[in-house]
Design a protein around this motif. Structure first.
Motif, short mmCIF file in Angstrom:
data_model
loop_
_atom_site.label_atom_id
_atom_site.label_comp_id
_atom_site.label_asym_id
_atom_site.label_seq_id
_atom_site.Cartn_x
_atom_site.Cartn_y
_atom_site.Cartn_z
N GLY A 34 0.93 -1.16 -0.01
CA GLY A 34 -0.08 -0.05 0.01
C GLY A 34 0.86 1.26 0.06
O GLY A 34 0.36 2.23 0.38
N LYS A 35 2.20 1.19 -0.30
CA LYS A 35 2.95 2.49 -0.32
C LYS A 35 2.37 3.46 -1.31
O LYS A 35 2.52 4.70 -0.95
N CYS A 37 -0.71 3.87 -2.71
CA CYS A 37 -1.96 4.70 -2.02
C CYS A 37 -1.69 5.50 -0.96
O CYS A 37 -2.18 6.46 -1.13
N CYS A 38 -0.94 5.16 0.20
CA CYS A 38 -0.57 5.71 1.13
C CYS A 38 0.08 6.99 0.74
O CYS A 38 0.00 8.11 1.33
N LEU A 114 5.49 -0.11 5.76
CA LEU A 114 4.22 -0.65 5.82
C LEU A 114 4.15 -2.12 5.94
O LEU A 114 5.12 -2.81 4.91
N CYS A 116 1.81 -5.94 5.96
CA CYS A 116 0.56 -6.47 5.65
C CYS A 116 0.49 -7.82 5.70
O CYS A 116 1.32 -8.60 5.69
N SER A 165 -0.94 -2.06 7.29
CA SER A 165 -1.46 -1.57 6.09
C SER A 165 -2.49 -2.51 5.33
O SER A 165 -2.44 -2.91 4.41
N ASP A 170 -6.31 1.33 8.59
CA ASP A 170 -4.90 1.07 8.83
C ASP A 170 -4.52 2.31 8.14
O ASP A 170 -3.42 2.97 8.47
N GLN A 171 -4.62 2.18 6.82
CA GLN A 171 -4.11 3.47 6.05
C GLN A 171 -4.66 4.75 6.43
O GLN A 171 -3.58 5.78 6.46
N ASP A 172 -5.51 5.02 7.11
CA ASP A 172 -6.20 6.18 7.64
C ASP A 172 -5.16 6.58 8.88
O ASP A 172 -4.80 7.80 9.11
#
Length: 190
Positions: A34-35, A37-38, A114, A116, A165, A170-172
């Motif tokens: 998720g690098k 996206c984050c 991150l 996962c 993530s 989690d991302q939030d």
């Protein structure tokens, strides 16, 4: 010896010990965690300039070779680092890359790793169309914690945040914590 190589022109990298003028953040982790996206969301809320290393390598042709077995590009590290030097010394950048050991420690004030779950990572890599071999290699790296270990070995451990993530929540949380850190460092969206 290095100074001699610079003097006679056999070493193309210029020495630089300049520190960034403003803080920089590195977001790292196994492919699929998720690098991007984050990173894009963080850049939007913090005003940091987003730099995706994979895109830079392709856009500027910083390619040393292609690994056919894993269907991936191997970057020309010297050319890439030379290109990034002035950008990172300027500061105010958020860099997205799966490896942290490539970069000089002085470039980053925060390194976010991150993580996962294997179930989520498997689904994400499958959705990307990764071959079984490439997916397995990346899954093994995440299970072993290669990205986190690399970050702890390459940077002062107090600068390294390892964060989950797996979900949107989690991302939030990642975005909220990094945004708070940025505000504490005087970085805000203009």
């Amino acid at each position: 010896k290095l100074q001699f190589l610079y003097l006679i022109g056999l070493h193309t990298r210029r020495p630089s010990i300049m520190q960034p003028q403003r803080p920089n953040v590195l977001i790292t982790g196994t492919p699929g965690v998720g690098k991007t996206c984050c990173g894009r969301a963080l850049a939007e809320c913090t005003g940091l300039t987003y730099i995706n290393i994979g895109e830079v390598v392709k856009e500027h042709g910083f390619i040393e070779e292609k690994d056919e077995e894993f269907d991936t590009l191997i970057p020309d590290e010297d050319a890439l680092l030379d290109y990034l030097e002035d950008l990172l010394v300027e500061g105010g950048k958020l860099v997205d890359y799966h490896s942290s050991e490539l970069f000089p420690e002085r470039w980053f004030n925060l390194v976010v790793v991150l993580r996962c779950s294997t179930e989520n990572l498997f689904d994400r890599l499958t959705a990307r169309g990764y071959s079984e071999k490439k997916r397995e290699e990346n899954m093994d790296c995440e299970i072993i914690g290669i990205s986190a270990e690399e970050a702890r070995e390459s940077y002062n451990p107090s600068l390294v945040w390892e964060m989950p993530s797996n979900t949107i929540e989690d991302q939030d949380e990642v975005i909220e914590r990094v945004q708070q850190w940025c505000e504490e460092k005087g970085i805000s969206k203009s």
